[in-house]
Design a protein around this motif. Structure first.
Motif, PDB file in Angstrom:
ATOM      1  N   ARG A 325       0.996  -1.267  -0.032  1.00 25.00           N
ATOM      2  CA  ARG A 325       0.082   0.033  -0.149  1.00 25.00           C
ATOM      3  C   ARG A 325       0.996   1.368  -0.081  1.00 25.00           C
ATOM      4  NH1 ARG A 325      -2.743  -0.626   5.905  1.00 25.00           N
ATOM      5  NH2 ARG A 325      -3.715  -2.251   4.645  1.00 25.00           N
ATOM      6  N   HIS A 326       0.380   2.355  -0.158  1.00 28.55           N
ATOM      7  CA  HIS A 326       0.880   3.725   0.165  1.00 28.55           C
ATOM      8  C   HIS A 326       1.422   3.915   1.388  1.00 28.55           C
ATOM      9  CE1 HIS A 326       0.223   5.498  -3.994  1.00 28.55           C
ATOM     10  NE2 HIS A 326      -0.981   4.957  -4.035  1.00 28.55           N
ATOM     11  N   ALA A 327       2.651   4.339   1.415  1.00 25.79           N
ATOM     12  CA  ALA A 327       3.189   4.619   2.993  1.00 25.79           C
ATOM     13  C   ALA A 327       2.237   5.785   3.635  1.00 25.79           C
ATOM     14  CB  ALA A 327       4.627   4.970   2.707  1.00 25.79           C
ATOM     15  N   ALA A 328       1.891   6.924   2.824  1.00 26.59           N
ATOM     16  CA  ALA A 328       1.163   7.976   3.456  1.00 26.59           C
ATOM     17  C   ALA A 328       0.002   7.569   4.025  1.00 26.59           C
ATOM     18  CB  ALA A 328       0.831   8.818   2.579  1.00 26.59           C
ATOM     19  N   GLY A 329      -0.193   7.686   5.171  1.00 28.44           N
ATOM     20  CA  GLY A 329      -1.471   7.206   6.063  1.00 28.44           C
ATOM     21  C   GLY A 329      -1.465   6.143   6.682  1.00 28.44           C
ATOM     22  N   THR A 330      -0.291   5.385   6.491  1.00 28.37           N
ATOM     23  CA  THR A 330      -0.456   3.955   7.109  1.00 28.37           C
ATOM     24  C   THR A 330       0.484   4.021   8.234  1.00 28.37           C
ATOM     25  OG1 THR A 330      -0.256   3.008   4.600  1.00 28.37           O
ATOM     26  CG2 THR A 330       0.684   1.680   6.472  1.00 28.37           C
ATOM     27  N   THR A 331       0.193   3.168   9.272  1.00 25.24           N
ATOM     28  CA  THR A 331       0.798   3.206  10.533  1.00 25.24           C
ATOM     29  C   THR A 331       1.358   1.911  10.513  1.00 25.24           C
ATOM     30  OG1 THR A 331      -1.014   2.438  11.752  1.00 25.24           O
ATOM     31  CG2 THR A 331      -0.975   4.774  11.695  1.00 25.24           C
ATOM     32  N   ALA A 332       2.526   1.404  11.465  1.00 23.69           N
ATOM     33  CA  ALA A 332       2.985   0.406  11.790  1.00 23.69           C
ATOM     34  C   ALA A 332       2.082  -0.503  12.331  1.00 23.69           C
ATOM     35  CB  ALA A 332       4.218   0.533  12.754  1.00 23.69           C
ATOM     36  N   THR A 333       1.219  -0.070  13.173  1.00 22.17           N
ATOM     37  CA  THR A 333       0.171  -0.937  13.805  1.00 22.17           C
ATOM     38  C   THR A 333      -0.930  -1.597  12.581  1.00 22.17           C
ATOM     39  OG1 THR A 333       0.481   0.078  15.899  1.00 22.17           O
ATOM     40  CG2 THR A 333      -1.577  -0.987  15.627  1.00 22.17           C
ATOM     41  N   GLY A 334      -1.298  -0.568  11.815  1.00 19.07           N
ATOM     42  CA  GLY A 334      -2.135  -0.727  10.912  1.00 19.07           C
ATOM     43  C   GLY A 334      -1.713  -1.966   9.791  1.00 19.07           C
ATOM     44  N   LEU A 335      -0.542  -1.495   9.605  1.00 15.17           N
ATOM     45  CA  LEU A 335       0.233  -2.661   8.636  1.00 15.17           C
ATOM     46  C   LEU A 335       0.139  -3.998   9.207  1.00 15.17           C
ATOM     47  CD1 LEU A 335       1.366  -2.400   5.690  1.00 15.17           C
ATOM     48  CD2 LEU A 335       3.618  -2.285   6.716  1.00 15.17           C
ATOM     49  N   MET A 336       0.652  -3.968  10.421  1.00 13.74           N
ATOM     50  CA  MET A 336       0.914  -5.329  11.014  1.00 13.74           C
ATOM     51  C   MET A 336      -0.570  -6.003  11.410  1.00 13.74           C
ATOM     52  SD  MET A 336       4.078  -6.036  11.129  1.00 13.74           S
ATOM     53  CE  MET A 336       3.690  -7.370  11.773  1.00 13.74           C
ATOM     54  N   GLN A 337      -1.492  -5.288  11.616  1.00 12.19           N
ATOM     55  CA  GLN A 337      -2.884  -5.885  11.689  1.00 12.19           C
ATOM     56  C   GLN A 337      -3.298  -6.612  10.319  1.00 12.19           C
ATOM     57  OE1 GLN A 337      -5.068  -2.760  13.433  1.00 12.19           O
ATOM     58  NE2 GLN A 337      -4.785  -3.356  15.472  1.00 12.19           N
ATOM     59  N   ALA A 338      -2.943  -5.597   9.194  1.00 11.75           N
ATOM     60  CA  ALA A 338      -3.524  -6.237   7.996  1.00 11.75           C
ATOM     61  C   ALA A 338      -3.033  -7.439   7.482  1.00 11.75           C
ATOM     62  CB  ALA A 338      -3.336  -4.958   6.993  1.00 11.75           C
ATOM     63  N   ALA A 339      -1.466  -7.470   7.937  1.00 14.41           N
ATOM     64  CA  ALA A 339      -0.711  -8.309   7.507  1.00 14.41           C
ATOM     65  C   ALA A 339      -1.048  -9.680   8.484  1.00 14.41           C
ATOM     66  CB  ALA A 339       0.985  -8.227   7.707  1.00 14.41           C
ATOM     67  N   ASP A 340      -1.294  -9.615   9.753  1.00  9.89           N
ATOM     68  CA  ASP A 340      -1.604 -10.644  10.547  1.00  9.89           C
ATOM     69  C   ASP A 340      -3.025 -11.455  10.114  1.00  9.89           C
ATOM     70  OD1 ASP A 340      -1.336 -12.195  13.056  1.00  9.89           O
ATOM     71  OD2 ASP A 340      -3.179 -11.315  13.712  1.00  9.89           O
ATOM     72  N   THR A 341      -3.907 -10.363   9.868  1.00  9.73           N
ATOM     73  CA  THR A 341      -5.206 -10.860   9.105  1.00  9.73           C
ATOM     74  C   THR A 341      -5.256 -11.877   7.744  1.00  9.73           C
ATOM     75  OG1 THR A 341      -6.636  -8.937  10.294  1.00  9.73           O
ATOM     76  CG2 THR A 341      -7.461 -10.095   8.214  1.00  9.73           C
ATOM     77  N   THR A 342      -4.250 -11.196   7.003  1.00  2.00           N
ATOM     78  CA  THR A 342      -4.048 -11.827   5.825  1.00  2.00           C
ATOM     79  C   THR A 342      -3.336 -13.189   5.741  1.00  2.00           C
ATOM     80  OG1 THR A 342      -3.828  -9.574   4.837  1.00  2.00           O
ATOM     81  CG2 THR A 342      -3.261 -11.572   3.360  1.00  2.00           C
ATOM     82  N   LEU A 343      -2.397 -13.405   6.870  1.00  2.00           N
ATOM     83  CA  LEU A 343      -1.756 -14.740   7.286  1.00  2.00           C
ATOM     84  C   LEU A 343      -2.742 -15.412   7.573  1.00  2.00           C
ATOM     85  CD1 LEU A 343       0.649 -16.438   7.729  1.00  2.00           C
ATOM     86  CD2 LEU A 343       1.012 -15.201   9.954  1.00  2.00           C
ATOM     87  N   TYR A 344      -3.830 -15.022   8.409  1.00  2.00           N
ATOM     88  CA  TYR A 344      -4.830 -15.989   8.957  1.00  2.00           C
ATOM     89  C   TYR A 344      -5.767 -16.563   7.731  1.00  2.00           C
ATOM     90  CZ  TYR A 344      -9.334 -17.407  11.080  1.00  2.00           C
ATOM     91  OH  TYR A 344     -10.500 -18.056  11.384  1.00  2.00           O
ATOM     92  N   TRP A 345      -5.894 -15.433   6.950  1.00  2.47           N
ATOM     93  CA  TRP A 345      -6.613 -16.145   5.759  1.00  2.47           C
ATOM     94  C   TRP A 345      -5.948 -17.250   5.059  1.00  2.47           C
ATOM     95  CZ3 TRP A 345      -7.884 -10.334   3.617  1.00  2.47           C
ATOM     96  CH2 TRP A 345      -8.519  -9.963   4.216  1.00  2.47           C
ATOM     97  N   ALA A 346      -4.874 -17.055   4.765  1.00  2.00           N
ATOM     98  CA  ALA A 346      -3.787 -17.773   3.923  1.00  2.00           C
ATOM     99  C   ALA A 346      -4.034 -19.215   4.568  1.00  2.00           C
ATOM    100  CB  ALA A 346      -2.431 -17.461   3.952  1.00  2.00           C
ATOM    101  N   LYS A 347      -4.051 -19.262   6.046  1.00  2.00           N
ATOM    102  CA  LYS A 347      -4.028 -20.585   6.817  1.00  2.00           C
ATOM    103  C   LYS A 347      -5.331 -21.212   6.716  1.00  2.00           C
ATOM    104  CE  LYS A 347      -0.240 -20.266  10.295  1.00  2.00           C
ATOM    105  NZ  LYS A 347       0.278 -21.675   9.631  1.00  2.00           N
ATOM    106  N   ASP A 358      -7.194  -8.039   1.239  1.00  2.04           N
ATOM    107  CA  ASP A 358      -8.390  -7.690   0.281  1.00  2.04           C
ATOM    108  C   ASP A 358      -9.237  -6.746   1.446  1.00  2.04           C
ATOM    109  OD1 ASP A 358     -10.564  -7.461  -1.006  1.00  2.04           O
ATOM    110  OD2 ASP A 358     -11.027  -9.638  -1.150  1.00  2.04           O
ATOM    111  N   PRO A 359      -9.069  -5.614   1.111  1.00  2.00           N
ATOM    112  CA  PRO A 359     -10.033  -4.380   1.808  1.00  2.00           C
ATOM    113  C   PRO A 359     -11.483  -5.007   2.013  1.00  2.00           C
ATOM    114  CG  PRO A 359      -8.692  -3.409   0.280  1.00  2.00           C
ATOM    115  CD  PRO A 359      -8.679  -4.750  -0.092  1.00  2.00           C
ATOM    116  N   GLU A 360     -12.150  -5.631   0.903  1.00  5.73           N
ATOM    117  CA  GLU A 360     -13.465  -5.772   1.237  1.00  5.73           C
ATOM    118  C   GLU A 360     -13.553  -7.113   2.094  1.00  5.73           C
ATOM    119  OE1 GLU A 360     -17.261  -7.519  -1.749  1.00  5.73           O
ATOM    120  OE2 GLU A 360     -15.392  -6.634  -2.717  1.00  5.73           O
TER     121      GLU A 360
END
Length: 635
Positions: A325-347, A358-360
């Motif tokens: 994603r764009h770095a502007a407006g992104t926080t470390a916490t938000g990026l890691m939450q999104a990554a953790d959620t996506t890892l859960y989907w992969a499993k 996937d935002p939706e």
């Protein structure tokens, strides 16, 4: 400036505040050690000092200040108000590698690199002018023989009458090296030697600062967050020593993937171990999702080859969550939450794969969380309501009963059907409270219809019951209390349980079903045909009704089309109906939508039907209208 400096030291290398004492001598920082003696300025008159006891004639004489200055182990120089060296001791000459004679008349700031950054230069000039008490900083300078050294520079004013300052220089290279080694140990994982969680978040936070991406680069950031599949089994069966070796081997392959990905690019992805069997690959200035997808694919491919570890041949895979994603407006916490959620989907999608954020899909997950957290308060606020769908006799078309279907009138998401929240209610246990409310409301309504038509056959009400209600509450007591409170006869209440919940029931569930049946309440199996479908077992259960799953009935829907019915559909359904009748059970067909379906079901002996052919789920007053119309048609 002389060629001895290597340029400005990083801001982080300044030790403490630039000003450590106020001008009037009041301390504002680290206490200053006692001033050192020097050859300049001259000592005060002897009569101004306390007189020591007279030494015996011919005894030892006190050393001169010139001798102390020259022999001092601390490198020092006296600098005039113009910034030039007046005199220096041999220690400073040795430290700088120039010799003492070559220092006199030199610009002191050039010798120890005080002018390379504005902050230090300004503070130094203020000390020279007598406006600041002291300067202390750490600089890196270059020795004439080519090596670099770190020095701590202190500039302290001498008495005003001397119009000079004392410059002292201490070699702190060994200390800096030790600090660097300690920081490396603190910031790296001892097993894999990769950057650890602390260093990873330090780099991530720095990459998300505006100045990091506004001046150059793509302004985007990417992250591959991976977890080894089945690593716990390796630790449990082979021990932590083998597990650590596996982690180290995985780290080597990830590092190789990062190096390959960074080839011919501005930056190489940072590989870090975040803990356990979790790793991250941080891509600064990413070029888009294609770059992250390519990196994730290379990681999966690299981990496919077996690992040979001291005689142990192991195979592992990984699940990877990918966020870009764009770095502007992104926080470390938000990026890691999104990554953790996506890892859960992969499993959840089957492991050994990567999944892109996937935002939706994430919005659906957030909605699910919001619904789960709001279930209990919603019951207390009365946000639920019941609608009813008729159960119609196939022979005469009369409304025999209704199924109560709960709806949630959510203030944010609108009216929600049971498939949106019943599963959540079962997970958190609120299904017990909700089910109790549905039971009482439905029985109260059924009794009201009965009182409104005292001369007509009463209609029964069918209520869905989750298996958790049987385990987590006294369902038998709840039903008995509700029937007594509402005055509804037991035979006018039907409880529906799913086939998977009833089949194999033993212990408390079976006892509860038997007690309810003995009470006169009818027990129905919902969605029959999708689970065990063990009709022989049904003969030993207190069940009186089977509700055929809609998937069987949909096979009968050929009205208005050129298609022809599949004879097997009718054969299967007819066989189930006949067997049910032989066991003394009645059969209800769900999802009846056309008259052709209804006629076929009627022909093969189905007892009641439910579906849009008769009515969609409607509020209680519409049921009254349907019953009135049905009664009027028969009179």
């Amino acid at each position: 400036m002389s060629g001895m400096s290597e340029g400005p030291a990083p801001a982080a290398d300044l030790v403490g505040p630039v000003v450590t004492e106020s001008h009037d001598g009041t301390s504002t920082g680290t206490p200053e050690p006692p001033p050192l003696l020097g050859a300049y300025p001259l000592p005060p008159p002897a009569d101004a000092l306390p007189q020591p006891p007279l030494s015996p004639p011919g005894g030892p004489q006190p050393p001169s200040f010139d001798a102390v200055f020259a022999a001092a182990p601390l490198a020092m120089a006296v600098v005039d108000r113009g910034g030039q060296v007046v005199t220096a001791n041999d220690t400073l000459g040795e430290l700088l590698g120039t010799g003492t004679d070559g220092l006199t008349g030199k610009v002191a700031a050039d010798l120890v690199d005080l002018s390379s950054d504005a902050r230090t230069w300004h503070a130094y000039r203020e000390v020279l002018r007598g406006r600041q008490a002291r300067l202390r900083c750490t600089r890196r300078i270059k020795h004439p023989d080519g090596h670099s050294l770190w020095v701590q520079v202190t500039v302290t004013p001498l008495p005003e009458a001397e119009k000079a300052v004392l410059l002292s220089v201490a070699d702190v290279s060994a200390r800096r090296e030790l600090q660097s080694r300690l920081r490396h140990l603190q910031m790296h994982d001892p097993v894999t030697r990769l950057p650890n969680r602390t260093l990873f978040f330090e780099r991530l936070s720095a990459a998300l600062e505006a100045e990091s991406y506004e001046e150059s680069g793509t302004g985007r950031i990417g992250l591959c967050y991976l977890d080894l599949d089945g690593f716990k089994a390796v630790n449990d069966t082979l021990g932590h020593r083998v597990g650590d070796r596996l982690l180290a081997a995985v780290a080597e392959r990830l590092t190789h993937c990062a190096d390959e990905a960074g080839h011919a690019r501005a930056t190489t992805p940072l590989v870090a171990r975040l803990g356990g069997d979790e790793f991250a690959l941080l891509v600064e200035d990413s070029t888009g999702t294609d770059q992250l997808a390519e990196l994730a694919e290379s990681v999966l491919k690299a981990l496919q080859a077996p690992f040979d570890l001291a005689g142990q041949r192991l195979s592992v895979s990984a699940s990877i969550g990918v966020v870009e994603r764009h770095a502007a407006g992104t926080t470390a916490t938000g990026l890691m939450q999104a990554a953790d959620t996506t890892l859960y989907w992969a499993k959840a999608d089957g492991k050994s794969r990567w999944t892109l954020f996937d935002p939706e899909r994430n919005a659906h997950r957030m909605t699910r969380q919001a619904l789960a957290s709001g279930l209990r308060p919603a019951i207390e606020r009365g946000e639920f309501a019941l609608e009813y769908q008729p159960l119609v006799g196939m022979e005469d078309g009369r409304v025999r009963g209704v199924e109560a279907l709960v709806r949630w009138h959510h203030p944010q998401f609108g009216t929600l059907t049971p498939n949106r929240f019943i599963g959540l209610a079962e997970e958190d246990g609120s299904i017990v409270q909700l089910g109790r409310w549905v039971l009482k409301t439905a029985c109260r309504q059924a009794r009201r219809w009965q009182l409104e038509r005292p001369d007509e056959p009463p209609i029964f009400v069918s209520v869905n019951v989750a298996v958790r209600q049987v385990w987590d509450s006294d369902l038998v007591a709840d039903v008995a209390e509700t029937l007594a409170e509402t005055g509804l006869a037991p035979h006018l209440l039907q409880l529906e349980l799913t086939e998977s919940a009833v089949m194999g029931s033993a212990g408390r569930p079976l006892q509860a079903l038997q007690a309810l049946s003995d009470m006169g309440v009818r027990i129905a199996i919902d969605d029959f045909g999708t689970g065990y479908s063990n009709l022989a077992y049904l003969s030993r259960l207190p069940v009186s009704v089977l509700k055929l799953d809609g998937s069987f009935v949909r096979g009968f829907q050929y009205e208005g089309t050129d298609a022809h019915p599949n004879p097997a559909d009718e054969v299967v359904v007819e066989a189930m109906i006949r067997l049910a009748h032989r066991l003394g059970l009645t059969v209800t067909a769900e999802c009846v939508e056309t008259s052709a379906q209804a006629s076929r079901l009627r022909r093969i002996g189905c007892d009641t039907g439910q579906g849009w052919l008769y009515s969609r789920p409607v509020p209680p007053d519409r049921i009254s209208e349907l019953v009135d119309a049905d009664t009027g048609g028969r009179s």
